[in-house]
Scaffold this motif. Structure first.
Motif, PDB file in Angstrom:
ATOM      1  N   MET A   1       0.836  -1.207   0.000  1.00  0.00           N
ATOM      2  CA  MET A   1       0.000   0.000   0.000  1.00  0.00           C
ATOM      3  C   MET A   1       0.870   1.257   0.000  1.00  0.00           C
ATOM      4  N   GLY A   2       2.029   1.190   0.667  1.00  0.00           N
ATOM      5  CA  GLY A   2       2.940   2.330   0.687  1.00  0.00           C
ATOM      6  C   GLY A   2       3.473   2.659  -0.694  1.00  0.00           C
ATOM      7  N   VAL A   3       3.867   1.623  -1.440  1.00  0.00           N
ATOM      8  CA  VAL A   3       4.323   1.830  -2.812  1.00  0.00           C
ATOM      9  C   VAL A   3       3.178   2.397  -3.652  1.00  0.00           C
ATOM     10  N   ALA A   4       1.974   1.818  -3.469  1.00  0.00           N
ATOM     11  CA  ALA A   4       0.805   2.278  -4.228  1.00  0.00           C
ATOM     12  C   ALA A   4       0.445   3.724  -3.891  1.00  0.00           C
ATOM     13  N   ALA A   5       0.650   4.119  -2.620  1.00  0.00           N
ATOM     14  CA  ALA A   5       0.317   5.481  -2.194  1.00  0.00           C
ATOM     15  C   ALA A   5       1.161   6.511  -2.940  1.00  0.00           C
ATOM     16  N   ILE A   6       2.441   6.196  -3.147  1.00  0.00           N
ATOM     17  CA  ILE A   6       3.309   7.103  -3.896  1.00  0.00           C
ATOM     18  C   ILE A   6       2.796   7.252  -5.328  1.00  0.00           C
TER      19      ILE A   6
END
Length: 449
Positions: free
Chosen positions: A58-63
């Motif tokens: 989710m962190g990668v997707a948030a960027i």
């Protein structure tokens, strides 16, 4: 004309991302978790996968979802000053402060140290090993354009082959039934929450925020230029990455649980004991190659990410190559303090950073619901930060806590913060901050209308 990655390209990006994620803590923590959880391994496994797989992806997707040019731009949604402080603190934690040195010390402690003779000096051996380890890291980090080749096509496949040999051998020859293994204290009733916190040790949720920009740069170098298309390819590549991560976590956690028929719980040497038992002398070599490849690729990814981030944050300062040299040399120095010290000192800071990272990720992913209003970001972050400071204080060494006169503050937090005893005291304050931020947002919206 819009362009998306081909499936083959997505596999390559996913392999690179997996390689950067899966390093030191991703091998020692799940095995140890399995040993502690015993027959309550399923809820512990679910909690661990949430923080070690779900939130990092989710962190990668948030960027990608917010079209941010890295972590600093994302955290600037709280405030420019906060963006600099949080970004620096996070990168230094997953970089030269803790995570990169831990890659070298884990490789040595778990893979190399068991093969040393009785008269060998462990400190000298660690020094020699870390020199070689960080020399390789620096050489490959100075050529970031080749990261998909080295991590995605070379080191990751070698790591997967050797890990598969160990895991399959152990699982088809279990030393104990999972249902027969007694859970350790705490895991008898709180396995889910303890597994959730144990996932902090992988540092992957905060690493996901750092790796996001590296993945975006790789995707753009493959010809995808539209921000919306990049975001979609980031998400799909992240989902592909989660598949092997979940498979490996499930199997290594089960391997740890089944090993309790042979060994007592051990945080740092469990893998060495298991590989030695099932594979004999060859087991030591298999484990040494497996753990070194795992940690080497993560160290390369972290040096690359941190150097890229600092050269972007301070464009008038040092170059990417200069930062890479500085971070590598500093990591080398820290690594020679030993694995146990690095893990013990990193825990308080992780308990502080993780809640801030989790809330930032969730706000970024669902920000369209409140138009990414800064008031919501500030409110949630402020309440979360205050509560997370108490978690940090609780995790400090007892003598340092007493010296700083924090025992009273920790005692107060235990009384007023729900879930503080399981290091989740930030959850309710974060929710209160969200409610307050949304009230401010909709009040402003109504006033404008």
């Amino acid at each position: 004309m819009k362009k998306h990655l081909t499936f083959k390209q997505k596999i390559l990006v996913a392999g690179t991302l997996f390689g950067m994620f899966f390093g030191a803590g991703n091998l020692i923590f799940p095995v140890h978790l399995g040993q502690l959880a015993g027959r309550n391994v399923l809820p512990a496994m679910i909690g661990f996968i949430i923080t070690a797989v779900g939130i990092p992806i989710m962190g990668v997707a948030a960027i990608g979802n917010t079209h941010s040019d890295g972590l600093q731009q994302l955290s600037n949604k709280v405030g420019k000053g906060y963006g600099y402080v949080f970004s620096c603190l996070l990168y230094l934690t997953i970089g030269p402060g803790f995570a990169i040195p831990r890659c070298a010390t884990t490789s040595f402690t778990v893979g190399v140290a068991p093969m040393l003779g009785a008269g060998a000096s462990e400190s000298i051996a660690l020094l020699i090993f870390s020199v070689i380890f960080f020399a390789i890291v620096l050489i490959l980090s100075l050529h970031p354009g080749e990261i998909t080749v080295w991590i995605g096509k070379v080191i990751t496949p070698i790591f997967l082959v050797f890990l598969a040999i160990l895991v399959v051998t152990a699982l088809i020859n279990p030393s104990a039934s999972v249902s027969a293994v007694e859970p350790a204290a705490g895991y008898q009733t709180g396995a889910l929450s303890l597994g959730f916190i144990e996932g902090y040790g992988t540092m992957d949720a905060i690493a996901g925020l750092a790796f996001g920009i590296v993945v975006i740069d790789i995707i753009r170098s493959m010809g995808v230029t539209d921000d919306s298309d990049v975001a979609k390819d980031v998400l799909s590549s992240g989902l592909l990455t989660s598949i092997p991560m979940i498979v490996i976590y499930v199997t290594t956690i089960l391997m740890g649980t089944q090993s309790r028929g042979l060994f007592e719980t051990s945080e740092n040497i469990a893998l060495a004991q298991i590989s030695g038992h099932y594979l004999g002398r060859a087991g030591s070599l298999v484990l040494a190659v497996t753990i070194t490849c795992a940690c080497l690729k993560t160290a390369i990814g972290l040096v690359t990410s941190c150097s890229d981030a600092f050269s972007r944050m301070f464009p008038k300062g040092l170059s990417y190559r200069a930062w890479a040299v500085i971070f590598t040399v500093f990591s080398f120095l820290i690594s020679n303090f030993g694995l146990s010290k690095i893990i013990s000192y990193s825990l308080p800071l992780l308990l502080f950073l993780y809640p801030l990272a989790i809330t930032l990720i969730l706000l970024a992913l669902f920000g369209n619901l409140f138009h990414h209003d800064r008031a919501v970001y500030v409110s949630v972050t402020a309440f979360t930060c205050i509560a997370a400071l108490f978690d940090l204080a609780k995790a400090l060494p007892a003598n340092l806590k007493t010296t700083l006169h924090l025992d009273g503050a920790v005692g107060l937090a235990e009384k007023i913060l729900p879930f503080f005893d399981i290091s989740l005291g930030w959850v309710l304050p974060a929710f209160v901050g969200l409610v307050l931020g949304l009230i401010i947002h909709f009040a402003k919206k109504q006033k404008v209308a």
